[in-house]
Enzyme design. Structure first.
Site, PDB file in Angstrom:
ATOM      1  N   SER A 183       0.791  -1.231   0.000  1.00  0.00           N
ATOM      2  CA  SER A 183       0.000   0.000   0.000  1.00  0.00           C
ATOM      3  C   SER A 183       0.822   1.279   0.000  1.00  0.00           C
ATOM      4  O   SER A 183       0.326   2.317  -0.426  1.00  0.00           O
ATOM      5  CB  SER A 183      -0.964  -0.002   1.183  1.00  0.00           C
ATOM      6  OG  SER A 183      -0.279  -0.237   2.386  1.00  0.00           O
ATOM      7  N   HIS A 211      -5.550  -3.036  -2.881  1.00  0.00           N
ATOM      8  CA  HIS A 211      -5.130  -2.048  -3.883  1.00  0.00           C
ATOM      9  C   HIS A 211      -5.080  -2.635  -5.292  1.00  0.00           C
ATOM     10  O   HIS A 211      -4.658  -1.950  -6.220  1.00  0.00           O
ATOM     11  CB  HIS A 211      -3.766  -1.460  -3.507  1.00  0.00           C
ATOM     12  CG  HIS A 211      -3.811  -0.690  -2.231  1.00  0.00           C
ATOM     13  ND1 HIS A 211      -4.183   0.633  -2.161  1.00  0.00           N
ATOM     14  CD2 HIS A 211      -3.597  -1.090  -0.956  1.00  0.00           C
ATOM     15  CE1 HIS A 211      -4.171   1.034  -0.904  1.00  0.00           C
ATOM     16  NE2 HIS A 211      -3.815   0.005  -0.148  1.00  0.00           N
ATOM     17  N   LYS A 242     -11.483   1.277  -1.737  1.00  0.00           N
ATOM     18  CA  LYS A 242     -10.557   1.844  -2.726  1.00  0.00           C
ATOM     19  C   LYS A 242     -11.314   1.944  -4.068  1.00  0.00           C
ATOM     20  O   LYS A 242     -12.025   2.899  -4.295  1.00  0.00           O
ATOM     21  CB  LYS A 242      -9.305   0.975  -2.859  1.00  0.00           C
ATOM     22  CG  LYS A 242      -8.812   0.366  -1.554  1.00  0.00           C
ATOM     23  CD  LYS A 242      -7.950   1.251  -0.738  1.00  0.00           C
ATOM     24  CE  LYS A 242      -7.480   0.548   0.531  1.00  0.00           C
ATOM     25  NZ  LYS A 242      -7.280   1.441   1.641  1.00  0.00           N
TER      26      LYS A 242
HETATM   27  C1  LIG Z   1      -3.451  -3.290   1.947  1.00  0.00           C
HETATM   28  C2  LIG Z   1      -4.645  -2.891   2.744  1.00  0.00           C
HETATM   29  N1  LIG Z   1      -5.378  -3.846   3.335  1.00  0.00           N
HETATM   30  C3  LIG Z   1      -6.455  -3.532   4.072  1.00  0.00           C
HETATM   31  C4  LIG Z   1      -6.866  -2.233   4.249  1.00  0.00           C
HETATM   32  C5  LIG Z   1      -8.053  -1.926   5.111  1.00  0.00           C
HETATM   33  O1  LIG Z   1      -9.156  -1.623   4.336  1.00  0.00           O
HETATM   34  P1  LIG Z   1     -10.364  -0.702   4.833  1.00  0.00           P
HETATM   35  O2  LIG Z   1      -9.971   0.709   4.554  1.00  0.00           O
HETATM   36  O3  LIG Z   1     -11.491  -1.181   4.001  1.00  0.00           O
HETATM   37  O4  LIG Z   1     -10.578  -0.965   6.284  1.00  0.00           O
HETATM   38  C6  LIG Z   1      -6.154  -1.211   3.631  1.00  0.00           C
HETATM   39  C7  LIG Z   1      -6.604   0.198   3.767  1.00  0.00           C
HETATM   40  O5  LIG Z   1      -5.936   1.057   4.207  1.00  0.00           O
HETATM   41  C8  LIG Z   1      -5.009  -1.542   2.875  1.00  0.00           C
HETATM   42  O6  LIG Z   1      -4.272  -0.573   2.314  1.00  0.00           O
END
Ligand SMILES: Cc1ncc(COP(=O)(O)O)c(C=O)c1O
Length: 394
Positions: A183, A211, A242
């Site tokens: 991320s 992502h 996202k």
């Molecule tokens: C790689 C990754 N996994 C999980 C999440 C968590 O997702 P959510 O924003 O839906 O809680 C994020 C979000 O920041 C992320 O970047």
């Protein structure tokens, strides 16, 4: 003043940056989340959004969310496990399982709770939980709550993963968890190599498609689709926050795994279900994603344009292979200063400092949307280049 308040009052790290006038967090947006947002009454170009397909403002998504509120109300007043399951939750799970190519799916209220509630419970005390050191905080949260033996491997380093796997007892469950697209760095998991190792050591794999959903793969199902690896990955996780324009998350897997999660995943059982509005919205987003395939193409064209621009300007961008372009600054203070200068110039970019990354790896995280225009991208590159030169970053 209570002891607790006194103790926490000693934490003054953010105040240092507030006093310097470069504090970059909780900036209030007064408009919708689009390529241009309003902040303090001023138009600002948005290059810090995860809305990769640019769907947060799509009329069909808005209409679906409103229709769902009209039919089901504003909340479910309970968890999926008890009174909070709607027929549209089940419809959505069917659609998601089909999209990513798994037998079943389970929808959570956020991506964070999908990860933390899965990683924490699928392996037992005798098993191994094996993770990339740069995985998202939600996976790390699950890891902290797991009773399994925990083994870390160096970021996307398959030799190191093999070193770790070779230390495990052969007859115990070995569960490898990794982000599909990392991320902060934007690089892609080395999935074919990981699968070869998983086969060699009889391990299982979970991939976080947060992502990559909507971005990778022919139908936008993510990196597992991109690498034709769906059948070799046991658990696929995704989020709606996202590309899919709202909030929520899911896990897709075979019936055995989903059945276990439905009855053991604490963030699913002990937390209220995703709202009707978000559920309706994601159902519409999946349709739009399938219909408006130009969005994924435009996103990749934008990504290529920006990458070339930043490389030509002399930025260090690392091994990114996605619409997340890290511009390395490698200095906490300069990262905050750069973010501030850019905001003054009308550009919204996210600073990434420790603990999200190591302090020597600080960066500004530039991310693209399908709906950015070439001139918005060019303008941003020009402004970032000038500011970075002023601060001696490039
Ligand atoms: C790689 C990754 N996994 C999980 C999440 C968590 O997702 P959510 O924003 O839906 O809680 C994020 C979000 O920041 C992320 O970047």
């Amino acid at each position: 003043m209570s002891l607790l308040s006194q103790s926490l009052g000693r934490y003054r790290e953010p105040q240092k940056f507030m006093e310097m006038g470069v504090y970059p967090y909780f900036r209030a947006i007064e408009s919708d989340q689009d390529t241009v947002v309003k902040i303090n009454g001023k138009d600002v170009l948005m290059f810090g959004s995860n809305s990769y397909l640019g769907l947060t403002n799509h009329p069909k998504l808005k209409e679906a969310a409103i229709d769902a509120i009209k039919k089901y109300g504003t909340g479910c007043a309970g968890s999926r496990f008890l009174n909070g399951t709607l027929d549209i939750h089940l419809q959505l799970e069917e659609a998601l399982a089909k999209l990513v190519g798994k037998e079943a799916a389970l929808v959570y209220a956020t991506g964070f709770t999908a990860n933390s509630g899965t990683v924490s419970c699928v392996t037992g005390r005798e098993d191994y939980l094996i993770f990339d050191e740069f995985n998202h905080a939600s996976i790390m949260e699950g890891k902290r709550l797991s009773f399994s033996k925990q083994l870390k491997y160096k970021h996307n380093d398959m030799d190191d993963l093999e070193r770790v796997l070779s230390r495990c007892e052969p007859d115990k469950v070995k569960f490898i968890v990794a982000d599909g697209v990392f991320s902060m760095e934007g690089d892609v998991v080395k999935l074919p190599e990981m699968i070869a190792l998983a086969k060699k050591y009889n391990a299982s794999i979970m991939i976080d498609e947060a992502h990559s959903l909507g971005v990778f793969g022919k139908t936008g199902a993510g990196v597992c689709e991109h690498f034709a690896a769906t059948n070799d990955v046991d658990i696929i996780m995704g989020t709606f926050s996202k590309s899919l324009g709202t909030i929520g998350g899911f896990i897709a897997a075979d019936n055995n795994i989903i059945n276990y999660l439905k009855h053991n995943s604490r963030t699913l059982i002990f937390s209220a279900s995703i709202t009707p509005a978000s559920t309706g919205c994601v159902l519409a987003a999946l349709e739009v994603m399938a219909e408006e395939t130009w969005r994924k193409d435009a996103l990749w064209a934008n990504t290529e344009r920006a990458k070339q621009g930043f490389l030509q300007a002399g930025f260090e961008i690392g091994p990114t292979a996605s619409p997340i372009i890290p511009l390395y600054v490698r200095d906490n203070e300069k990262t905050f200063k750069l973010t501030r200068i850019l905001m003054d110039e009308g550009l919204f970019i996210n600073p990434v400092v420790s603990p999200a990354v190591r302090s020597e790896d600080t960066l500004i995280r530039y991310s693209l949307m399908a709906t950015h225009t070439p001139s918005q991208i060019d303008e941003s590159i020009e402004k970032i280049t000038i500011a970075a030169k002023t601060l001696g970053i490039i």
